[in-house]
Scaffold this active site. Structure first.
Site, PDB file in Angstrom:
ATOM      1  CG  HIS A 165      -3.153   3.379   2.024  1.00 43.08           C
ATOM      2  ND1 HIS A 165      -3.510   3.131   0.786  1.00 43.08           N
ATOM      3  CD2 HIS A 165      -3.120   2.491   3.089  1.00 43.08           C
ATOM      4  CE1 HIS A 165      -4.248   1.647   0.641  1.00 43.08           C
ATOM      5  NE2 HIS A 165      -3.707   1.383   2.068  1.00 43.08           N
ATOM      6  CB  CYS A 220      -1.125  -0.232   1.119  1.00 43.35           C
ATOM      7  SG  CYS A 220      -2.236  -1.734   1.562  1.00 43.35           S
ATOM      8  CG  ASN A 280      -7.119  -1.040   0.977  1.00 43.40           C
ATOM      9  OD1 ASN A 280      -5.633  -0.346   0.441  1.00 43.40           O
ATOM     10  ND2 ASN A 280      -5.936  -1.334   2.212  1.00 43.40           N
TER      11      ASN A 280
END
Ligand code: UT7
Length: 333
Positions: free
Chosen positions: A255, A114, A285
């Protein structure tokens, strides 16, 4: 000396939506639980024949068009992904490059989960400041649905698909320059978030393994705690080291893993709601794609203007983390 400027942004989101209601028919969960614990309401899922490189190429095409550069002026492409088209090779960057007709330029992928977009931003900055390249295309693209276990309620509620891309160019003007980027990692926590099988660490019995053992596994609550602690320290450090106040940040673009993580870090910086960019509700996500998808959202809604300062932060498998202070600096027309 050449500085690196963040010139343009583009993104692509697949059309199919997977809602919390639909997930609650697949695993033992509910819209109420997912919304309360993560802030996610829905995520987008790529079509079966739509690959990470297809999404990355669409986002990248938009970023190049918006930069005003010709395709022939792009001299390197780097892709951040944990869901590449192919295991090991060829890289997704080379496939995107060929789909866009960028010619025989330098192309490679990186793996930082990520945090991938912050890592490729730092790579682009370094290549430009060293004078090796002038116009670099960076792409965060993920088909996480391909590596998600839809029988595991601890992970399948979180992840979605999509892509985002940006063009980073050389400039002589320091006002336009990316100010600073932090990147860090700690392999001591590698087992908190991983795809445990399918690599050389398990090659001896790969054929005997269940397909699902190549999917993502996460110790969510432990990951959550390390994320909040690490990110809070990292963003406080990067602001202090550069003598920037949190009130100077126009857009905090974290993020998009979990609303509660974003809120905790935002609160630690005493950020106002209007400074915090949130897309977790509609995209979930999307790992390396989440930050450029979020930047694209504020760009397309007219909220991101030339000269405005963004603070990016990310955290993910590895463990990895990073933050960046980035003014939006499109070419002047
Ligand atoms: O992007 C890369 C980095 N990733 C992250 O930063 C993600 C970090 N982690 C998280 O976002 C959160 O930890 C989760 C959303 C994954 C989980 O939330 P949590 O508040 O940490 O829940 P938990 O794991 O502590 O579980 C609490 C309870 C457990 O039940 P018991 O033991 O209290 O009875 C779980 O079994 O919630 C249960 N649970 C669920 N219940 C309904 C776990 N997942 C679900 C679910 N639906 N989907």
């Amino acid at each position: 000396m050449a500085y690196a400027a963040f010139r343009s942004i583009g993104a692509y989101v697949p059309s199919k939506i997977l809602s919390n209601e639909e997930l609650s028919k697949m695993v033992d969960t509910s819209d109420e639980w997912i919304t309360k614990r993560t802030g996610i309401k829905e995520r987008h899922i790529a079509a079966a024949d739509e690959f990470t490189s297809d999404m990355g190429a669409k986002a990248a095409k938009l970023a190049i068009e918006r930069s005003g550069l010709k395709k022939s002026e792009i001299d390197m492409i780097v892709c951040a992904t944990i869901s590449p088209d192919y295991f090991c090779m060829p890289s997704t960057a080379t496939i995107i490059s060929t789909k866009l007709g960028l010619g025989n330029i330098t192309a490679f992928d990186i793996s930082a989960a990520c945090t991938g977009f912050v890592y490729i931003l730092s790579i682009a900055k370094a290549f430009i400041e060293s004078g090796m390249k002038k116009n670099i295309l960076i792409v965060g693209a993920e088909k996480l649905s391909a590596i998600t276990d839809y029988s595991d309620r601890g992970t399948c509620i979180l992840f979605g698909d999509g892509a985002g891309a940006a063009v980073i160019s050389a400039t002589e003007n320091k006002e336009e320059a990316i100010i600073d980027i932090h990147t860090g990692s700690d392999g001591e926590f590698a087992d908190l978030l991983m795809t445990p099988n399918g690599g050389s660490g398990s090659a001896h019995d790969a054929l005997e393994q269940e397909a699902t053992s190549c999917f993502m596994q996460m110790r969510g609550n432990e990951t959550f705690k390390v994320a909040v602690k690490t990110l809070t320290k990292d963003v406080i450090d990067i602001l202090r080291e550069n003598s920037i106040q949190s009130s100077d940040i126009k857009h905090f673009v974290p993020h998009q893993a979990n609303y509660r993580i974003i809120k905790a870090v935002g609160d630690a910086l005493k950020l106002k709601d209007e400074q915090v960019v949130l897309t977790v509700e509609k995209y979930g996500n999307t790992s390396g794609a989440s930050i450029p998808m979020a930047i694209n959202d504020i760009y397309e809604s007219g909220r991101l203007q030339a000269g405005e300062l963004m603070l990016l932060d990310a955290f993910g498998g590895g463990l990895t983390w990073g933050s960046a202070l980035v003014p939006f600096a499109p070419f002047k027309k």
